[in-house]
Write an enzyme that holds these catalytic residues in place. Sequence first.
Site, mmCIF file in Angstrom:
data_model
loop_
_atom_site.group_PDB
_atom_site.id
_atom_site.type_symbol
_atom_site.label_atom_id
_atom_site.label_comp_id
_atom_site.label_asym_id
_atom_site.label_seq_id
_atom_site.Cartn_x
_atom_site.Cartn_y
_atom_site.Cartn_z
ATOM 1 N N THR A 40 -25.858 -8.856 -72.529
ATOM 2 C CA THR A 40 -24.441 -8.897 -72.188
ATOM 3 C C THR A 40 -23.782 -7.580 -72.565
ATOM 4 O O THR A 40 -24.286 -6.845 -73.419
ATOM 5 C CB THR A 40 -23.718 -10.030 -72.944
ATOM 6 O OG1 THR A 40 -23.702 -9.740 -74.344
ATOM 7 C CG2 THR A 40 -24.361 -11.376 -72.677
ATOM 8 N N ASP A 41 -22.660 -7.313 -71.945
ATOM 9 C CA ASP A 41 -21.843 -6.199 -72.385
ATOM 10 C C ASP A 41 -21.227 -6.589 -73.721
ATOM 11 O O ASP A 41 -21.246 -7.748 -74.124
ATOM 12 C CB ASP A 41 -20.760 -5.887 -71.349
ATOM 13 C CG ASP A 41 -20.278 -4.447 -71.430
ATOM 14 O OD1 ASP A 41 -20.470 -3.813 -72.482
ATOM 15 O OD2 ASP A 41 -19.699 -3.968 -70.447
ATOM 16 N N TRP A 42 -20.706 -5.618 -74.423
ATOM 17 C CA TRP A 42 -20.188 -5.807 -75.774
ATOM 18 C C TRP A 42 -19.091 -6.872 -75.804
ATOM 19 O O TRP A 42 -18.118 -6.774 -75.070
ATOM 20 C CB TRP A 42 -19.646 -4.467 -76.266
ATOM 21 C CG TRP A 42 -19.654 -4.322 -77.732
ATOM 22 C CD1 TRP A 42 -18.574 -4.428 -78.549
ATOM 23 C CD2 TRP A 42 -20.763 -4.043 -78.574
ATOM 24 N NE1 TRP A 42 -18.949 -4.231 -79.846
ATOM 25 C CE2 TRP A 42 -20.291 -3.985 -79.892
ATOM 26 C CE3 TRP A 42 -22.115 -3.840 -78.346
ATOM 27 C CZ2 TRP A 42 -21.112 -3.729 -80.980
ATOM 28 C CZ3 TRP A 42 -22.938 -3.583 -79.428
ATOM 29 C CH2 TRP A 42 -22.427 -3.534 -80.723
#
Length: 160
Positions: free
Chosen positions: A92-94
Amino acid sequence: VRGIQSQGVYACPKHFAVNSQEERRMAMDAVVDERTLREIYLTGFEIAVKEGHAKAIMTSYNLVNGVHAANSAALCTAIARCEWGFAGIFMTDWDTTSSRRCTAEGCIQAGNDLLMPGNRREYSALLCALRDGRLDRRLLRSCAGRIIKTALGLSAPTAP
Protein backbone atom coordinates in the site's frame (compact mmCIF):
# COMPACT_ATOMS: atom_id res chain seq x y z
CA VAL A 1 12.19 -1.67 -14.21
CA ARG A 2 14.83 -3.95 -15.73
CA GLY A 3 17.50 -1.26 -15.31
CA ILE A 4 16.73 -0.70 -11.64
CA GLN A 5 16.45 -4.40 -10.89
CA SER A 6 19.77 -5.10 -12.64
CA GLN A 7 21.38 -3.25 -9.73
CA GLY A 8 20.23 -5.81 -7.16
CA VAL A 9 17.22 -3.84 -5.90
CA TYR A 10 13.58 -4.06 -6.81
CA ALA A 11 11.64 -1.50 -8.77
CA CYS A 12 8.21 -0.60 -7.42
CA PRO A 13 5.96 0.92 -10.10
CA LYS A 14 3.23 3.06 -8.59
CA HIS A 15 0.40 4.07 -8.18
CA PHE A 16 -1.77 1.12 -9.16
CA ALA A 17 -4.27 2.16 -10.51
CA VAL A 18 -5.98 5.14 -12.11
CA ASN A 19 -4.04 7.63 -10.00
CA SER A 20 -4.75 10.60 -12.23
CA GLN A 21 -4.78 13.55 -9.82
CA GLU A 22 -3.07 14.74 -6.67
CA GLU A 23 -5.70 17.00 -5.18
CA ARG A 24 -8.07 15.01 -2.96
CA ARG A 25 -6.46 11.81 -4.21
CA MET A 26 -7.43 9.96 -1.03
CA ALA A 27 -11.11 10.80 -1.55
CA MET A 28 -11.35 10.54 -5.33
CA ASP A 29 -13.34 7.81 -7.05
CA ALA A 30 -12.05 7.21 -10.58
CA VAL A 31 -15.02 5.87 -12.52
CA VAL A 32 -13.78 4.26 -15.73
CA ASP A 33 -15.11 1.67 -18.14
CA GLU A 34 -13.24 -1.60 -18.69
CA ARG A 35 -11.71 -0.61 -22.04
CA THR A 36 -10.39 2.72 -20.76
CA LEU A 37 -9.08 1.05 -17.61
CA ARG A 38 -7.12 -1.53 -19.56
CA GLU A 39 -5.97 0.55 -22.54
CA ILE A 40 -4.96 3.71 -20.71
CA TYR A 41 -4.46 3.07 -17.00
CA LEU A 42 -3.26 -0.54 -16.77
CA THR A 43 -1.10 -0.91 -19.89
CA GLY A 44 2.05 0.53 -18.30
CA PHE A 45 1.72 -1.75 -15.30
CA GLU A 46 1.10 -4.76 -17.54
CA ILE A 47 4.30 -3.99 -19.45
CA ALA A 48 6.21 -3.49 -16.18
CA VAL A 49 5.04 -6.94 -15.03
CA LYS A 50 5.27 -8.94 -18.26
CA GLU A 51 8.36 -7.38 -19.84
CA GLY A 52 10.13 -5.75 -16.90
CA HIS A 53 9.37 -8.51 -14.38
CA ALA A 54 8.65 -5.97 -11.64
CA LYS A 55 8.97 -7.52 -8.19
CA ALA A 56 6.79 -4.98 -6.36
CA ILE A 57 3.84 -2.71 -7.13
CA MET A 58 2.41 0.04 -4.93
CA THR A 59 -1.35 0.55 -4.88
CA SER A 60 -2.88 4.00 -5.07
CA TYR A 61 -4.92 6.00 -2.56
CA ASN A 62 -7.97 6.49 -4.76
CA LEU A 63 -11.05 4.41 -5.34
CA VAL A 64 -11.57 2.77 -8.71
CA ASN A 65 -15.23 2.32 -9.63
CA GLY A 66 -16.26 2.60 -5.99
CA VAL A 67 -13.64 0.25 -4.49
CA HIS A 68 -10.43 1.46 -2.92
CA ALA A 69 -7.54 0.38 -5.19
CA ALA A 70 -5.73 -1.25 -2.25
CA ASN A 71 -8.91 -3.21 -1.40
CA SER A 72 -9.57 -4.29 -5.00
CA ALA A 73 -9.17 -8.01 -5.55
CA ALA A 74 -10.25 -7.39 -9.14
CA LEU A 75 -7.18 -5.23 -9.75
CA CYS A 76 -4.56 -6.83 -7.50
CA THR A 77 -5.45 -10.49 -7.76
CA ALA A 78 -7.64 -11.12 -10.80
CA ILE A 79 -5.84 -8.83 -13.23
CA ALA A 80 -2.26 -8.45 -11.97
CA ARG A 81 -1.66 -11.87 -10.44
CA CYS A 82 -3.95 -14.17 -12.43
CA GLU A 83 -4.00 -12.51 -15.87
CA TRP A 84 -0.50 -11.02 -15.99
CA GLY A 85 1.31 -13.53 -13.79
CA PHE A 86 2.57 -10.98 -11.25
CA ALA A 87 4.37 -12.97 -8.56
CA GLY A 88 5.92 -10.12 -6.59
CA ILE A 89 4.57 -8.13 -3.69
CA PHE A 90 1.83 -5.56 -3.61
CA MET A 91 2.23 -2.84 -1.03
CA THR A 92 0.00 0.00 0.00
CA ASP A 93 0.96 3.61 -0.26
CA TRP A 94 1.92 5.27 3.02
CA ASP A 95 -0.96 5.30 5.53
CA THR A 96 -3.52 4.12 2.97
CA THR A 97 -5.58 2.48 5.69
CA SER A 98 -5.98 5.80 7.52
CA SER A 99 -8.94 6.34 5.18
CA ARG A 100 -12.26 4.93 6.39
CA ARG A 101 -12.72 3.59 2.87
CA CYS A 102 -9.70 1.29 3.01
CA THR A 103 -9.19 -1.40 5.63
CA ALA A 104 -6.16 -3.51 6.55
CA GLU A 105 -8.34 -6.61 6.28
CA GLY A 106 -9.53 -5.53 2.82
CA CYS A 107 -5.95 -4.96 1.69
CA ILE A 108 -4.93 -8.51 2.62
CA GLN A 109 -8.07 -9.99 1.06
CA ALA A 110 -7.38 -8.06 -2.16
CA GLY A 111 -3.81 -9.35 -2.43
CA ASN A 112 -1.77 -6.55 -0.83
CA ASP A 113 1.12 -8.17 0.99
CA LEU A 114 2.63 -5.24 2.83
CA LEU A 115 0.80 -2.44 4.63
CA MET A 116 2.94 0.67 4.72
CA PRO A 117 4.26 1.71 7.14
CA GLY A 118 2.48 -0.80 9.37
CA ASN A 119 1.15 0.28 12.73
CA ARG A 120 -0.57 -1.03 15.85
CA ARG A 121 -4.02 -0.07 14.63
CA GLU A 122 -3.57 -2.17 11.47
CA TYR A 123 -2.07 -5.10 13.38
CA SER A 124 -4.89 -5.00 15.91
CA ALA A 125 -7.51 -4.90 13.14
CA LEU A 126 -5.90 -7.90 11.43
CA LEU A 127 -5.75 -9.87 14.67
CA CYS A 128 -9.44 -9.15 15.33
CA ALA A 129 -10.33 -10.19 11.77
CA LEU A 130 -8.38 -13.44 12.22
CA ARG A 131 -10.03 -14.17 15.58
CA ASP A 132 -13.51 -13.37 14.23
CA GLY A 133 -13.01 -15.53 11.14
CA ARG A 134 -13.35 -12.60 8.71
CA LEU A 135 -9.79 -13.12 7.50
CA ASP A 136 -8.49 -16.50 6.42
CA ARG A 137 -5.06 -17.36 7.87
CA ARG A 138 -4.08 -18.82 4.51
CA LEU A 139 -4.33 -15.36 2.94
CA LEU A 140 -2.00 -13.91 5.57
CA ARG A 141 0.42 -16.82 5.08
CA SER A 142 0.37 -16.24 1.32
CA CYS A 143 1.24 -12.58 1.85
CA ALA A 144 4.11 -13.47 4.17
CA GLY A 145 5.31 -16.13 1.74
CA ARG A 146 5.41 -13.69 -1.17
CA ILE A 147 7.35 -11.17 0.92
CA ILE A 148 9.89 -13.81 1.94
CA LYS A 149 10.21 -15.22 -1.60
CA THR A 150 10.66 -11.74 -3.04
CA ALA A 151 13.24 -10.79 -0.39
CA LEU A 152 15.20 -13.99 -0.96
CA GLY A 153 15.24 -13.25 -4.68
CA LEU A 154 17.37 -10.13 -4.24
CA SER A 155 20.79 -10.55 -5.75
CA ALA A 156 24.02 -8.72 -6.36
CA PRO A 157 24.04 -6.19 -9.23
CA THR A 158 24.72 -7.59 -12.69
CA ALA A 159 27.65 -6.31 -14.71
CA PRO A 160 26.84 -3.54 -17.22
